[in-house]
Design a protein around this motif. Structure first.
Motif: not given
Length: 495
Positions: A191-197
């Protein structure tokens, strides 16, 4: 007898168009695609990681289970003669860790106990132990749910004596907890990676589409140019950096530049043709003034000469004179429009509008006494800079338009009001109004309010075209709004 169908105006039409869905922008679709791909990759990586880890932990647990099975040694008290099973005792567990479960099964009877953390035995009741019935030696390590706080156990069976099986089990809580913790970590990280992406993708896509935004801005700038009339210098082009054919956006920019080049050539050809037509109209109008004046003069001279002429000849000469007057007016209008198109025939000097409007309304009252004419203007003088004769012609044309196209008894009001940066002249009547389909082209040349060509009701359609040309020559605007019972022409002039 069939009943007539009834149409309810408040009911939705069957053939009504459904509301159009809001389309996603290219930027949104690209960002969504990036996030979707990353989400799919995260799911695949997470599933593979969880399956691999769980398989590794289960293999290790099975190895531990097989080792624990070899350390279990039931005593003779637990296996009394006659097949009556006893409950496992502490010595039978050997050296085992807390949570190890040992059970004895025979037919439909099962006795089981679990080694607790403090070294004591927790004997299971018959209901919990019954889930172990049916496990055979050839099954290999299998998973069973003992229920309650015990949860899932990995168990394996071996035969101690004919009809008697020993079942040894180790708890899967540690394996399940590790897998659950890994799932949680993978989910949070994903989730954190998707938000950052998504944030980074939005920035990257915005930067990548910036050339497309510049191309769109160029197209929007061209769309705002007045290309419908006049001489147009179409010098707007997409920059060379955004018209590089080696890129996708560059191909679009290059295509737009080629299109603008073709449009500029077409506009130049159109303007050259219009200039030729204007010069022809101006020259022809100028040349026609002299013969028309001669025709009118000879006709008037003949009529006033006191000659004894037949009635039909007198009537014909009168018609020649009236047609010469009408033709002269048409030629003067054409010559005026040609000069206005060239930016000529306008003088600039301070003039007072209240008196100009009063004179125009007085002339209109004399020409149309069957209408009601009124003027609403400020008490003091209203001064603008312009051509007094042409502005008088503007008001006279608007009043003549109201007089010709409205029935007797129509009230026509001329209103003058001041603004900070200019003045408004409004000519309003309560006549039948102008057809809606005629409003967009009302100020074009040779547009008439009706299709009549009679000398009484018909017109050449140049009056309102002269109004617009004169007003725009003064830097102002003219507009019309009409509905049955109210028609309003508004002329706005700068100070």
């Amino acid at each position: 007898m069939t009943q007539p169908s009834v149409t309810h105006w408040d009911s939705p039409r069957a053939d009504a168009e459904p509301p159009r869905r809001r389309r996603w922008t290219l930027r949104s679709r690209l960002v969504l695609g990036i996030v979707a791909l990353l989400a799919a990759a995260s799911i695949v990586v997470g599933l593979v990681s969880v399956v691999a880890l769980r398989g590794f932990l289960m293999d290790r647990l099975d190895d531990q289970l097989l080792a624990a099975t070899g350390r279990t040694q039931p005593t003779s008290e637990e296996l009394p003669p006659g097949g009556a099973l006893g409950y496992p005792s502490r010595p039978s567990f050997g050296v085992q860790g807390p949570g190890t479960m040992v059970a004895l099964t025979s037919g439909d009877v099962a006795r089981a106990g679990v080694l607790t953390s403090d070294g004591t035995l927790d004997l299971l009741d018959d209901a919990h132990a019954a889930v172990l019935i049916g496990i055979t030696e050839g099954d290999g390590p299998v998973t069973v749910d003992l229920g309650g706080e015990l949860g899932e156990y990995r168990v394996v069976a071996r035969e101690l004596a004919p009809g008697i099986l020993q079942v040894t089990g180790l708890s899967q809580s540690e394996v399940n907890g590790t897998v659950a913790q890994l799932l949680l970590v993978i989910g949070v990280v994903a989730l954190v990676a998707l938000a950052a992406a998504a944030a980074a993708g939005l920035v990257v896509v915005r930067l990548a589409l910036r050339p497309l935004d510049r191309v769109a801005a160029t197209a929007a700038q061209v769309s705002e140019l007045p290309l419908d009339r006049g001489e147009v210098a179409l010098a707007v082009r997409v920059s060379d950096d955004d018209a590089d054919p080696s890129t996708e956006v560059g191909r679009v920019g290059a295509a737009i530049n080629r299109m603008l080049g073709h449009v500029a050539s077409a506009l130049a050809a159109r303007q050259a043709s219009e200039n030729k037509v204007r010069r022809f109209v101006a020259d022809a109008s100028h040349e026609l003034r002299t013969p028309l004046a001669s025709i009118r003069g000879y006709a008037e001279l003949t009529r006033r000469g006191g000659y004894e002429l037949p009635d039909d000849v007198v009537r014909s000469i009168g018609r020649v004179e009236s047609e010469a007057v009408r033709m002269t007016s048409l030629v003067e209008d054409l010559l005026l429009l040609a000069r206005l198109d060239e930016g000529r025939d306008l003088e600039r000097a301070p003039l007072e509008l209240v008196g100009l409007l009063a004179d125009a309304v007085g002339d209109a009252h004399a020409a149309g006494p069957d209408h009601e004419w009124s003027l609403e203007a400020p008490e003091g003088p209203v001064i603008v800079n312009g051509d007094v004769n042409r502005l008088h012609q503007v008001v006279a044309n608007l009043l003549a338009n109201a007089r010709v196209h409205t029935p007797e008894g129509t009230a026509v009001v001329v209103e003058l009001s001041e603004r900070a940066d200019g003045v408004d002249i409004v000519v309003r009547d309560d006549g039948p109004g102008i057809p809606e389909k005629l409003l967009p082209e009302l100020f074009e040349r040779f547009v008439r309010g009706d299709s009549s060509r009679s000398r009484v009701a018909g017109s050449t359609g140049l009056g309102l075209a002269i109004v617009r040309a004169v007003v725009e020559g003064h830097g102002g605007t003219v507009s019309v709004a009409s509905e049955p019972g109210r028609t309003e022409f508004r002329v706005t002039l700068p100070r």
